[in-house]
Design a protein around this motif. Structure first.
Motif, PDB file in Angstrom:
ATOM      1  N   PRO A   7      44.330  53.405  35.411  1.00  0.00           N
ATOM      2  CA  PRO A   7      44.607  52.687  34.165  1.00  0.00           C
ATOM      3  C   PRO A   7      43.394  51.986  33.560  1.00  0.00           C
ATOM      4  O   PRO A   7      43.390  51.667  32.373  1.00  0.00           O
ATOM      5  CB  PRO A   7      45.673  51.660  34.587  1.00  0.00           C
ATOM      6  N   LEU A   8      42.348  51.755  34.370  1.00  0.00           N
ATOM      7  CA  LEU A   8      41.152  51.087  33.847  1.00  0.00           C
ATOM      8  C   LEU A   8      40.091  52.067  33.376  1.00  0.00           C
ATOM      9  O   LEU A   8      39.018  51.641  32.937  1.00  0.00           O
ATOM     10  CB  LEU A   8      40.548  50.161  34.907  1.00  0.00           C
ATOM     11  N   LEU A   9      40.375  53.368  33.448  1.00  0.00           N
ATOM     12  CA  LEU A   9      39.361  54.350  33.051  1.00  0.00           C
ATOM     13  C   LEU A   9      38.969  54.196  31.589  1.00  0.00           C
ATOM     14  O   LEU A   9      37.781  54.128  31.256  1.00  0.00           O
ATOM     15  CB  LEU A   9      39.877  55.765  33.311  1.00  0.00           C
ATOM     16  N   PHE A  10      39.974  54.150  30.702  1.00  0.00           N
ATOM     17  CA  PHE A  10      39.660  54.003  29.280  1.00  0.00           C
ATOM     18  C   PHE A  10      38.994  52.659  28.979  1.00  0.00           C
ATOM     19  O   PHE A  10      37.976  52.617  28.260  1.00  0.00           O
ATOM     20  CB  PHE A  10      40.916  54.181  28.431  1.00  0.00           C
ATOM     21  N   PRO A  11      39.521  51.531  29.506  1.00  0.00           N
ATOM     22  CA  PRO A  11      38.809  50.262  29.287  1.00  0.00           C
ATOM     23  C   PRO A  11      37.380  50.275  29.810  1.00  0.00           C
ATOM     24  O   PRO A  11      36.488  49.676  29.207  1.00  0.00           O
ATOM     25  CB  PRO A  11      39.673  49.249  30.051  1.00  0.00           C
ATOM     26  N   MET A  41      52.623  44.895  31.072  1.00  0.00           N
ATOM     27  CA  MET A  41      53.429  45.752  30.203  1.00  0.00           C
ATOM     28  C   MET A  41      53.935  47.017  30.880  1.00  0.00           C
ATOM     29  O   MET A  41      54.980  47.538  30.497  1.00  0.00           O
ATOM     30  CB  MET A  41      52.625  46.119  28.956  1.00  0.00           C
ATOM     31  N   LEU A  42      53.212  47.523  31.881  1.00  0.00           N
ATOM     32  CA  LEU A  42      53.658  48.747  32.548  1.00  0.00           C
ATOM     33  C   LEU A  42      53.824  48.547  34.053  1.00  0.00           C
ATOM     34  O   LEU A  42      54.877  48.814  34.611  1.00  0.00           O
ATOM     35  CB  LEU A  42      52.691  49.903  32.263  1.00  0.00           C
ATOM     36  N   ALA A  43      52.753  48.120  34.700  1.00  0.00           N
ATOM     37  CA  ALA A  43      52.791  47.880  36.143  1.00  0.00           C
ATOM     38  C   ALA A  43      53.381  49.072  36.895  1.00  0.00           C
ATOM     39  O   ALA A  43      54.328  48.939  37.674  1.00  0.00           O
ATOM     40  CB  ALA A  43      53.580  46.604  36.449  1.00  0.00           C
ATOM     41  N   LEU A  44      52.819  50.243  36.671  1.00  0.00           N
ATOM     42  CA  LEU A  44      53.296  51.452  37.340  1.00  0.00           C
ATOM     43  C   LEU A  44      52.859  51.459  38.807  1.00  0.00           C
ATOM     44  O   LEU A  44      51.905  50.762  39.183  1.00  0.00           O
ATOM     45  CB  LEU A  44      52.753  52.686  36.620  1.00  0.00           C
ATOM     46  N   PRO A  45      53.524  52.229  39.653  1.00  0.00           N
ATOM     47  CA  PRO A  45      53.124  52.296  41.073  1.00  0.00           C
ATOM     48  C   PRO A  45      51.678  52.736  41.218  1.00  0.00           C
ATOM     49  O   PRO A  45      51.164  53.535  40.427  1.00  0.00           O
ATOM     50  CB  PRO A  45      54.083  53.338  41.659  1.00  0.00           C
ATOM     51  N   ALA A  46      51.031  52.248  42.245  1.00  0.00           N
ATOM     52  CA  ALA A  46      49.607  52.542  42.446  1.00  0.00           C
ATOM     53  C   ALA A  46      49.362  54.020  42.712  1.00  0.00           C
ATOM     54  O   ALA A  46      48.282  54.537  42.412  1.00  0.00           O
ATOM     55  CB  ALA A  46      49.066  51.711  43.610  1.00  0.00           C
ATOM     56  N   ASP A  47      50.352  54.711  43.289  1.00  0.00           N
ATOM     57  CA  ASP A  47      50.151  56.118  43.640  1.00  0.00           C
ATOM     58  C   ASP A  47      50.662  57.083  42.566  1.00  0.00           C
ATOM     59  O   ASP A  47      50.833  58.268  42.818  1.00  0.00           O
ATOM     60  CB  ASP A  47      50.845  56.439  44.960  1.00  0.00           C
ATOM     61  N   MET A 100      51.403  48.762  24.918  1.00  0.00           N
ATOM     62  CA  MET A 100      50.192  48.467  25.686  1.00  0.00           C
ATOM     63  C   MET A 100      48.949  49.004  24.983  1.00  0.00           C
ATOM     64  O   MET A 100      47.908  48.330  24.935  1.00  0.00           O
ATOM     65  CB  MET A 100      50.307  49.083  27.085  1.00  0.00           C
ATOM     66  N   VAL A 101      49.045  50.210  24.421  1.00  0.00           N
ATOM     67  CA  VAL A 101      47.913  50.807  23.710  1.00  0.00           C
ATOM     68  C   VAL A 101      47.516  49.938  22.519  1.00  0.00           C
ATOM     69  O   VAL A 101      46.329  49.651  22.302  1.00  0.00           O
ATOM     70  CB  VAL A 101      48.254  52.238  23.248  1.00  0.00           C
TER      71      VAL A 101
END
Length: 267
Positions: A73-77, A148-154, A173-174
């Motif tokens: 999730p931090l790739l784009f930031p 806003m999302l908090a998706l599973p780490a895997d 979130m976007v």
């Protein structure tokens, strides 16, 4: 190109140094700065490409670490926020442009000669300030994602992208993330658009350089906004072919920034 403003007289003991005269520029000046940047690149392409490799290689390493450590999730930031450090990464290019403008030897060794310059302390300080903004942006981006999302780490890349682009929370979130990122970009841009070239050229302190940079943006808000959009667009184009386009985009923008500084700040 019109001249607006004047040198600020300051006779008060301990007061901040006076700022140089700031010129009003037009979009024609932006085009000319890019043209001159391209000419500088053509004059020393191998040297500038060598220096510019630092930027795409660092970007690829950041992307690899992001995926490897399950923080996709931090790739784009990371890639977007890495542009905040662009002005700092281009300091060697400013020096080559400065020397070429004055008819001096502009071989790549002189880019690294800045490490022995009396201005290196102020350059490093401003670079640290931009790095702090970069890290603050990453922290904010992570908080926005977790809130806003908090998706599973895997979660897989495909599921992550599907959630982001096909759900209300994902689009929210976007929008929020890009809005916050824009604020960081505006702050970094205003602080540094002509600050590094001025430190290299005049050996001023960070406070004076940042004040001058902000004054240049305030004097030319519309044209500076266009310049920021042009820089962003060119960086995006440079990132498309696995970041390798930055080998050309970075030195051209670095040189163009030097010529923009020369047009904006009274010599």
């Amino acid at each position: 190109m019109a001249d607006i403003g004047s040198h600020l007289d300051d006779h008060t003991h301990g007061a901040a140094p006076a700022l140089p005269r700031i010129h009003t520029i037009t979009t024609r000046d932006l085009r000319d700065a890019l043209r001159r940047g391209w000419e500088d690149f053509k004059a020393q392409p191998s040297h500038l490409a060598f220096i510019a490799l630092i930027y795409p290689i660092a970007g690829v390493l950041l992307a690899h670490l992001t995926v490897s450590y399950n923080i996709f999730p931090l790739l784009f930031p990371l890639l977007g926020g890495f542009a905040l450090l662009g002005p700092f990464a281009a300091i060697g290019l400013y020096e080559i442009s400065r020397r070429r403008e004055r008819g001096l030897d502009s071989s790549w060794e002189h880019a690294f000669a800045l490490l022995r310059s009396p201005a290196i302390g102020q350059i490093a300080l401003l670079g640290a300030m931009l790095t702090g903004l970069f890290l603050a942006w990453l922290f904010c981006a992570w908080l926005i994602y977790r809130g806003m999302l908090a998706l599973p780490a895997d979660i897989s890349t495909a599921d992550f992208l599907r959630t982001v682009f096909t759900t209300f929370d994902g689009w929210l979130m976007v929008v929020v993330g890009n809005s916050v990122g824009l604020l960081f970009a505006i702050l970094a841009f205003s602080m540094s658009v002509v600050a590094f070239p001025q430190i290299i050229d005049r050996r001023v302190d960070v406070a004076t350089a940042v004040r001058t940079s902000i004054a240049a943006v305030e004097q030319n808000p519309r044209v500076m906004m266009i310049w920021g959009l042009m820089v962003t667009g060119l960086l995006v184009l440079g990132c498309l072919p696995m970041l390798v386009g930055l080998i050309v985009v970075m030195p051209v923008l670095g040189h163009a920034t030097w010529h923009l500084y020369r047009k904006v700040v009274d010599g």
